[in-house]
Design an enzyme around this catalytic site. Structure first.
Site, short mmCIF file in Angstrom:
data_model
loop_
_atom_site.label_atom_id
_atom_site.label_comp_id
_atom_site.label_asym_id
_atom_site.label_seq_id
_atom_site.Cartn_x
_atom_site.Cartn_y
_atom_site.Cartn_z
N ASP A 50 80.98 54.59 64.81
CA ASP A 50 79.58 54.92 65.10
C ASP A 50 79.01 55.75 63.94
OD1 ASP A 50 77.48 54.75 67.26
OD2 ASP A 50 77.62 56.92 67.11
N ASP A 108 80.94 45.08 71.90
CA ASP A 108 79.94 46.05 71.47
C ASP A 108 78.73 45.30 70.93
OD1 ASP A 108 78.44 48.10 70.47
OD2 ASP A 108 80.08 49.08 69.42
N HIS A 132 82.23 49.76 72.61
CA HIS A 132 81.85 50.69 71.55
C HIS A 132 82.94 51.73 71.26
CE1 HIS A 132 79.07 52.76 68.92
NE2 HIS A 132 79.21 53.88 69.60
#
Length: 442
Positions: free
Chosen positions: A250, A379, A407
């Protein structure tokens, strides 16, 4: 409703620029009390004043002025400007609406039902907002919150950097260094399973960025990804970290790859997944998410209910997170003055295009680095196009597709990820040299 809309519409930095005193759980009861008091006042004025509407308006404007003066005297800088649209808006709205409602001889059943339903929803909203504000137990040694040892079996360390940031981190094991960089809404806790599985063979370091976890930001810190990347750079300098393997997910990608592009000599190789390193436009899914979650709606849900953090964690994992794990993930965001950071970062996806352009421009300096690409196929925020760009960026890559992961892929497939990292870190890892960028799933 008007006060809430006005509060979130007032110009401010989303999330981190929001004043907790203006939150829904405070504003709504205050508005209800003022509305009820104003209604009784108007009823009394009808029999005692020749100009009841003007008198009511004067009383409401006077009350609004007093509230703003108290805010200016007792509140932090900027509070009055943030509260002004809501305070004056409510005063004007009540001055116009109360006489109109009082003049109606009777209300329809539909109107009454609507008021009851609306009132019930407001009460429910306030109750949910208050429930999200429950305190968390403080940790040993003065930690802001307790970190259950059975979940995160690592010693908390702190270092104060020359810039003034006080950074919390864990440093476990010996050997080649793995530096773990977390995403949002998260903190170093997200890496606990990987650290547990790897610290017997490697030195595993995971830090919290300022504003996240247990780290504290210096005065004037803007919390932007560029500043966070500089903090990580400073952190590495203070710990004399060289030849590290960056592990990124991320926001860890833009933060870490920005650093790596500036100082490729400090990075040996990279491990990444569910991340990106280039500008995002508002027409693609990640950009649409940025506009919504980083706008007034996302801010309202996060600062009032801690909702974005909870929703993001629960929906970013395929398996159901145990309640104690989810609770520990969310502990840094329970504090009213820290939960807004989770609402700030979605907007930065499209709002920091200049920084992302810098990160992208630095990627060619990393073309000689080996890379392990762990790609969660569930994701939706990071489609195959992002994977393919990374494959072209790192010709010496090994791609591992994770069809059963989302994710937070390390939550869904921690054992597999540990095994893949061990294989990648071995002296003779199986890395596919692919100048053409074709998938190298192994």
């Amino acid at each position: 409703m008007l006060a809430t809309l006005a509060t979130h519409a007032a110009p401010h930095v989303r999330g981190i620029g929001f004043f907790p005193v203006l939150r829904y759980a405070v504003v709504t009861p205050a508005c209800v009390l003022v509305a009820v008091a104003a209604a009784f006042l108007y009823r009394a004025l009808l029999g005692r004043s020749s100009r009841p509407r003007a008198t009511l308006a004067a009383a409401l404007v006077g009350l609004a002025s007093v509230v703003l003066v108290v805010m200016a005297a007792e509140g932090p800088p900027g509070l009055v400007a943030a509260a002004l649209p809501a305070v004056l808006g409510v005063a004007v709205a009540l001055a116009l609406l109360i006489p109109r409602f009082a003049a109606r001889p009777r209300r329809s059943r539909v109107g009454t039902a609507v008021l009851i339903v609306f009132g019930a929803l407001e009460l429910l909203g306030v109750a949910l907002a208050l429930s999200s504000e429950r305190g968390v137990p403080r940790g040993a040694g003065g930690l802001a919150f307790d970190i259950p040892r059975e979940l995160f079996d690592a010693d908390s360390r702190f270092i104060t950097l020359p810039s003034g940031a006080r950074v919390h981190y864990v440093d476990e094991g010996e050997g080649e260094t793995l530096l773990f960089l977390h995403g949002n809404p998260a903190w170093s806790f997200q890496w606990r399973e990987l650290i547990r599985g790897l610290r017997g063979s490697y030195r595993c370091i995971a830090l919290d960025y300022p504003g996240f976890g247990l780290s504290e930001a210096p005065a004037g810190f803007g919390f932007t990804p560029r500043e966070q990347s500089r903090v990580v750079e400073e952190f590495m300098e203070r710990l004399h970290l060289r030849d590290v393997t960056l592990v990124m997910q991320d926001w860890g990608g833009p933060v870490g790859l920005g650093l790596a592009g500036r100082h490729p000599e400090r990075v040996r190789q990279v491990i990444l997944g569910s991340t990106w390193a280039w500008p995002t436009n508002t027409r693609e899914p990640r950009g649409i998410f940025s506009v919504i979650a980083g706008g007034p709606v996302g801010e309202f849900v996060q600062v009032n209910f801690n909702g974005f953090a909870a929703f993001g964690l629960q929906n970013g994992v395929v398996r159901e997170l145990p309640p104690d794990v989810l609770d520990t993930y969310l502990r840094p965001f329970h504090s009213l003055d820290r939960r807004g950071i989770a609402a700030f970062y979605p907007g930065r996806i499209t709002g920091d295009a200049e920084y992302f352009a810098e990160v992208e421009a630095g990627l060619p300096r990393l073309a000689d680095k080996k890379a392990l690409l762990l790609w969660a196929l569930q994701d939706q925020g990071f489609p195959r196009a992002d994977l393919e760009r990374f494959q072209r960026t790192f010709p010496r890559h090994r791609t591992v597709e994770l069809p059963e992961a989302n994710h937070f892929f390390f939550e869904d497939t921690s054992a597999q990820v540990v095994s893949e990292i061990r294989a990648f870190m071995s002296p003779t890892p199986s890395v596919h040299h692919d100048p053409g960028g074709a998938t190298a799933t192994q």
